[in-house]
Design a protein around this motif. Sequence first.
Motif, short mmCIF file in Angstrom:
data_model
loop_
_atom_site.label_atom_id
_atom_site.label_comp_id
_atom_site.label_asym_id
_atom_site.label_seq_id
_atom_site.Cartn_x
_atom_site.Cartn_y
_atom_site.Cartn_z
N SER A 40 84.77 19.93 55.18
CA SER A 40 84.52 21.02 56.07
C SER A 40 84.51 22.34 55.19
O SER A 40 83.66 23.34 55.25
CB SER A 40 85.50 21.07 57.05
OG SER A 40 85.49 20.12 57.89
N LEU A 41 85.36 22.29 54.16
CA LEU A 41 85.42 23.45 53.27
C LEU A 41 84.06 23.44 52.41
O LEU A 41 83.40 24.58 52.25
CB LEU A 41 86.68 23.10 51.87
CG LEU A 41 86.51 24.34 51.38
CD1 LEU A 41 86.78 25.86 51.62
CD2 LEU A 41 87.93 24.08 50.06
N LEU A 42 83.63 22.46 51.92
CA LEU A 42 82.27 22.54 51.07
C LEU A 42 81.27 22.78 51.97
O LEU A 42 80.34 23.67 51.54
CB LEU A 42 82.06 21.13 50.38
CG LEU A 42 82.93 20.86 49.33
CD1 LEU A 42 82.70 19.26 48.99
CD2 LEU A 42 82.63 21.47 48.12
N LYS A 43 81.13 22.38 53.09
CA LYS A 43 80.21 22.95 54.04
C LYS A 43 80.14 24.43 54.43
O LYS A 43 79.13 25.30 54.56
CB LYS A 43 80.01 22.13 55.49
CG LYS A 43 79.73 20.64 55.37
CD LYS A 43 79.65 20.01 56.55
CE LYS A 43 79.01 18.58 56.36
NZ LYS A 43 78.93 17.69 57.75
N ILE A 44 81.32 24.73 54.64
CA ILE A 44 81.47 26.42 54.78
C ILE A 44 81.06 27.07 53.33
O ILE A 44 80.27 27.93 53.40
CB ILE A 44 83.14 26.68 54.92
CG1 ILE A 44 83.31 26.48 56.32
CG2 ILE A 44 83.27 28.10 54.70
CD1 ILE A 44 85.02 26.43 56.64
N LEU A 45 81.64 26.48 52.13
CA LEU A 45 80.97 27.17 51.02
C LEU A 45 79.38 27.14 50.70
O LEU A 45 78.89 28.18 50.13
CB LEU A 45 81.69 26.46 49.81
CG LEU A 45 83.20 26.55 49.71
CD1 LEU A 45 83.62 25.69 48.56
CD2 LEU A 45 83.79 28.18 49.71
N CYS A 46 78.90 26.49 51.32
CA CYS A 46 77.39 26.13 50.95
C CYS A 46 76.53 26.93 52.26
O CYS A 46 75.42 26.76 52.20
CB CYS A 46 76.73 24.75 51.02
SG CYS A 46 76.99 23.71 52.16
N GLY A 47 77.18 26.97 53.17
CA GLY A 47 76.75 28.12 54.50
C GLY A 47 76.18 27.18 55.57
O GLY A 47 75.65 27.60 56.42
N LEU A 48 76.53 25.89 55.56
CA LEU A 48 76.34 24.84 56.62
C LEU A 48 77.14 25.02 57.91
O LEU A 48 76.73 24.53 58.91
CB LEU A 48 76.11 23.49 56.01
CG LEU A 48 75.11 23.05 55.42
CD1 LEU A 48 75.13 21.68 54.75
CD2 LEU A 48 73.46 23.46 55.92
N LEU A 49 78.38 25.47 57.37
CA LEU A 49 79.25 25.59 58.64
C LEU A 49 79.90 27.13 58.39
O LEU A 49 80.25 27.25 57.33
CB LEU A 49 80.29 24.52 58.45
CG LEU A 49 81.45 24.24 59.51
CD1 LEU A 49 80.86 23.82 60.81
CD2 LEU A 49 82.39 23.36 58.76
N ALA A 50 80.06 27.69 59.45
CA ALA A 50 80.79 29.20 59.70
C ALA A 50 82.26 28.89 59.47
O ALA A 50 82.71 28.02 60.41
CB ALA A 50 80.19 29.82 60.61
N PRO A 51 82.91 29.65 58.78
CA PRO A 51 84.50 29.45 58.99
C PRO A 51 84.94 30.11 60.16
O PRO A 51 84.23 31.00 60.74
CB PRO A 51 85.02 30.43 57.80
CG PRO A 51 83.88 31.28 57.66
CD PRO A 51 82.60 30.55 57.86
N ASP A 52 85.94 29.63 60.68
CA ASP A 52 86.71 30.36 61.85
C ASP A 52 87.49 31.58 61.51
O ASP A 52 87.61 32.41 62.38
CB ASP A 52 87.67 29.41 62.42
CG ASP A 52 86.80 28.16 63.11
OD1 ASP A 52 86.16 28.08 64.12
OD2 ASP A 52 87.27 27.07 62.44
N GLY A 53 87.62 32.07 60.16
CA GLY A 53 88.00 33.02 59.80
C GLY A 53 87.81 33.25 58.21
O GLY A 53 87.53 32.10 57.75
N GLY A 54 87.92 34.57 57.86
CA GLY A 54 87.60 34.74 56.46
C GLY A 54 86.26 34.90 56.15
O GLY A 54 85.32 34.90 56.93
N GLU A 55 85.69 34.56 54.70
CA GLU A 55 84.54 35.07 54.41
C GLU A 55 84.15 34.23 52.89
O GLU A 55 85.32 34.26 52.11
CB GLU A 55 84.40 36.41 54.17
CG GLU A 55 83.04 36.81 53.82
CD GLU A 55 82.69 38.53 53.86
OE1 GLU A 55 82.08 38.80 54.86
OE2 GLU A 55 83.26 39.07 53.07
N VAL A 56 82.83 34.00 52.66
CA VAL A 56 82.59 33.57 51.37
C VAL A 56 81.46 34.17 50.97
O VAL A 56 80.57 34.78 51.73
CB VAL A 56 81.99 32.17 51.55
CG1 VAL A 56 81.56 31.56 50.32
CG2 VAL A 56 82.90 30.98 51.94
N ARG A 57 81.71 34.90 49.57
CA ARG A 57 80.86 35.72 49.03
C ARG A 57 80.17 35.18 47.71
O ARG A 57 80.87 34.17 47.08
CB ARG A 57 81.67 36.89 48.65
CG ARG A 57 82.08 37.93 49.81
CD ARG A 57 82.88 39.06 49.40
NE ARG A 57 83.08 39.91 50.39
CZ ARG A 57 82.24 40.93 50.82
NH1 ARG A 57 81.22 41.11 49.65
NH2 ARG A 57 82.42 41.98 51.56
#
Length: 181
Positions: A40-57
Motif C-alpha cells: 500500500s505504501l509503494l502504491k501511494i508513493l507511485c500515485g496509484l493509491l491516495a493516502p488517507d492523510g498526508g502527502e507525497v511530493r
Amino acid sequence: EATNLDCLRGGRTLFRGLSFSLRGGELLRIAGANGSGKTSLLKILCGLLAPDGGEVRWRGEPIRQLREDYSRELVYLGHAPAVKDDLTAAENLTIACTLAGRTASPQQAREALESYGLAADGVAVRRLSQGQRRRAALARLLLSAHAPLWLLDEPFAALDAAAARFTEELIASHVARGGAV
C-alpha cells in the motif's frame, strides 16, 4: 518526500503519520510483516493509491498535481510480475515500456531479456516459471536506467541466486548513478 502519510484498509490502520525523504543516490528498504502496508505504501508513493492523510511530493511538488510528469520519472514494479500470459516476454517488455512513455526497440528488449538469462524466442509467458516471469518483469529496469526513481515491491521474490545477484547489481548501479530506489 512522504509527509505524515496515513493508510487505512478495510477499517484497519496500516500506518499513521509516516514521514521520510529519499534523495538521489539513496536506497530505502521497507520491511514489515505480511499485511503491514508495504505494498500500500509503494502504491501511494507511485500515485496509484491516495493516502488517507498526508502527502507525497516529488522535487517539492505534490505528486497528485504532477500526474503524468511524475509517472515518467519513475519505474514501479509490483510484487506480481504483471505480464500477460498470451504474449512473449519481449512483447510484454515492449508494451510495458510503451505504456510508461519509453521506447524500446525489439533489439533492446531482446538484449534486456538475455541479460536476465531469458531467450526472446517467441514463447508465451504462460509457459515460463514464476522465476522466469519475474525476470521478464525486472528486465524493464535495464531499459529504465534514466528514470530517477525505482519503486520495487519484493524484487527478489521467486528469483534464483544468480538472478537475485544480478538484480542487486542493477539496483546498486542505479543508486551509484544518482538514482533512488
